[in-house]
Design an enzyme around this catalytic site. Structure first.
Site, PDB file in Angstrom:
ATOM      1  N   ASP A  28      -2.260  10.531  -1.824  1.00  0.00           N
ATOM      2  CA  ASP A  28      -2.678   9.501  -2.776  1.00  0.00           C
ATOM      3  C   ASP A  28      -3.065  10.103  -4.114  1.00  0.00           C
ATOM      4  OD1 ASP A  28      -3.167   8.303   0.066  1.00  0.00           O
ATOM      5  OD2 ASP A  28      -2.918   6.638  -1.335  1.00  0.00           O
TER       6      ASP A  28
ATOM      7  N   ASN B 235      -5.631  11.987   0.819  1.00  0.00           N
ATOM      8  CA  ASN B 235      -4.667  11.168   1.554  1.00  0.00           C
ATOM      9  C   ASN B 235      -5.456  10.347   2.575  1.00  0.00           C
ATOM     10  OD1 ASN B 235      -1.914  10.373   2.100  1.00  0.00           O
ATOM     11  ND2 ASN B 235      -2.034  11.531   4.002  1.00  0.00           N
TER      12      ASN B 235
ATOM     13  N   ARG C 267       0.874  -1.180   0.000  1.00  0.00           N
ATOM     14  CA  ARG C 267       0.000   0.000   0.000  1.00  0.00           C
ATOM     15  C   ARG C 267       0.906   1.223   0.000  1.00  0.00           C
ATOM     16  NH1 ARG C 267       2.591   1.776   3.594  1.00  0.00           N
ATOM     17  NH2 ARG C 267       1.134   3.498   3.698  1.00  0.00           N
TER      18      ARG C 267
END
Lengths: 344, 344
Positions: free
Chosen positions: A236, A246, A45
């Site tokens: 992100d 995020n 991730r």
């Protein structure tokens, strides 16, 4: 030192981030479907690491295609990319990396399948190597923002485990320390997946960096006590206007930072910036399984049948962001101009 | 329906709040030291419930004193009270209840030890019964603040499990629903002890109240999405100026509420108001074991040896508090005057 994602003779190897820090297990994925599953299940991730893993997954998928017919290869390769792209919706690095892989295939559609396969592997390895280099450059730019003696709060894990190595937000912290400054870190545990407690605390402890773990709801208290000098997080996806998607909770940390007059920094590579999206409210937010909230490490912590919301990300409006740290330098308001400038 | 704390022939019986909602176990404490341990270990928690438990512990301690000499009884009883008072520092209801018990002993120092023992038991039972009645009155006053259709966020557990029954913050929600309004609840899970996930979700689900569980760091996201109309929480101690000590994370919720123009209500009985403390920053904040952060339900979720902060409470400045709901009515700014007025 651990390796987050690695291309090996046996397949794509990843450290299993679901079971850290209790166990340090490496899993080997021999086909692209395995890599897609690993991204979906959060074995790997962190936006940049997801990009690297997807690129390697695409390379692996390409290698395994049996046909030497360029047309059939192309069709099957696009399907590989489609499966990989369907794993997680928010981190744009995933789509960025897959696009790079597709571009290689499109650019080299006349060199023959065997050569193309090698080019795809080379591209994945390049994305991996560049990611580490980019993190180090980000660190050099961002590290200057921290004064000697600062205590820096971070949320989630934007470290070596979220990238090919070194990290974005944690890379900035590492670079500040490497430049001779004394920096302490407060790490939000980051429910529900506990990336802060399990991953950030673990990798910073390995580096001997002074780290204090708190639950997410303690950050406000620590700021009020004057214990935090700056916040740095990863991202992100960053919209063209500087809105930052995020990990869930980042928005709250940003509000708390402004309330306590503490700078709030975002560290992210250009591959996280999505100029096609004008405002953060158009960034798709992944809703994950309710079990991540009701169960912690397999233990049930809530009554059976309770309703749950589990958005994995939130969006921090650009107004709350003091600066965005990239490999090309530090961008400040107005972000529309500054972010666009990075790509010119 | 469960009972949080109960006086029985066999001793003080408490539902073990450490193991809810997985198991519904009642523990019986036959002496005051057991009760003190139960308060310290959070078998029972929540400011009003701690007060009730301490009063029953004091009555139990009094009953077990062997001497019929009033002077010896007094000395031993004061020691019982001292042990009970040393269990937890923040919730003032503990000291308030113990003071009530001491006052009974002081007022009745000539009636003989046997009678005094009965008076102490009667006082503990009165504190228990009054607490439920007070919660219901608080509910009647506070329930009016919620409009039909509201979704209300709460943090920690200020419910039946935090009181002798009905609850403070959850009592207000219950009263609004009983008056015919449709009210939905969002419950913060409330790390590290997970009172929201384990206790609030459990007791509201038992009552058939529409409840959605979120992690603490999701509250900001839900507010930004317009899903929350009001916040209501309990309190562990309220200073004379209206500053509110409550479960860690409450301060952050209050900042988020103001940011999103959502009213932030505190529901607490007069026994939680400490006029002797002028400002919230003078309220002692308990720091609990780091293990509460590093371990969840016995499972380790952080690397061994990591530094941890674990303040159990924070203080929300009066400016962020829209109103304080008490059994004597709803108090608004200026709190110094309003809170003092409650006691006149």
């Amino acid at each position: 030192m651990f390796k987050t994602v690695e291309w090996t003779r046996n397949g794509v190897v990843m450290i299993d981030q679901r079971v850290l820090p209790g166990v340090e297990v490496y899993r080997t994925y021999k086909d692209y479907k395995g890599v897609a599953g690993a991204i979906k299940d959060m074995v790997v991730r962190g936006a940049p690491a997801i990009g690297v893993a997807a690129a390697m997954g695409a390379a692996l998928g390409g290698l395994k295609i049996r046909s030497n017919d360029p047309a059939i290869f192309k069709k099957e390769f696009l399907n590989v990319c489609k499966v990989l792209a369907a794993t997680r919706p928010t981190a744009v690095n995933l789509f960025w990396a897959i696009k790079r892989m597709k571009d290689v295939a499109a650019r080299n559609d006349t060199c023959g399948v065997a050569a193309l396969k090698m080019l795809l592997v080379a591209e994945a390895l390049a994305i991996h190597a560049q990611d580490i280099a980019i993190c180090k450059r980000m660190g050099r730019h961002g590290g200057k923002l921290f004064k000697n003696g600062y205590t820096v709060l971070t949320h989630c894990n934007a470290g070596a485990l979220a990238t090919a190595g070194y990290g974005t937000a944690l890379g900035v912290i590492r670079a500040a320390i490497e430049s001779g400054k004394k920096i302490k870190v407060f790490a939000d545990e980051t429910r529900p997946f506990l990336q802060g407690a399990r991953l950030t605390a673990w990798e910073l402890q390995k580096d001997g960096i002074d780290t204090t773990l708190i639950t997410d709801n303690m950050a406000g208290y620590m700021m009020k006590k004057g214990l935090i000098n700056a916040v740095v997080v990863g991202a992100d996806r960053i919209a063209a206007n500087g809105d930052v998607a995020n990990k869930i909770g980042t928005y709250t940390v940003a509000i708390l930072a402004r309330e306590h007059r503490i700078p709030f920094y975002v560290a992210a590579p250009l591959s996280t910036i999505d100029l096609k999206i004008k405002h953060g409210d158009r960034i798709p937010i992944e809703e994950r399984s309710s079990k991540e909230v009701t169960h912690i490490q397999g233990k049930m912590v809530a009554p059976k049948g309770i309703k749950v919301k589990n958005p994995a990300f939130d969006v921090t409006p650009n107004a709350l962001v003091s600066a965005i740290i990239t490999e090309k330098g530090v961008v400040r308001k107005p972000y529309v101009k500054g972010l666009k400038g990075l790509f010119d």
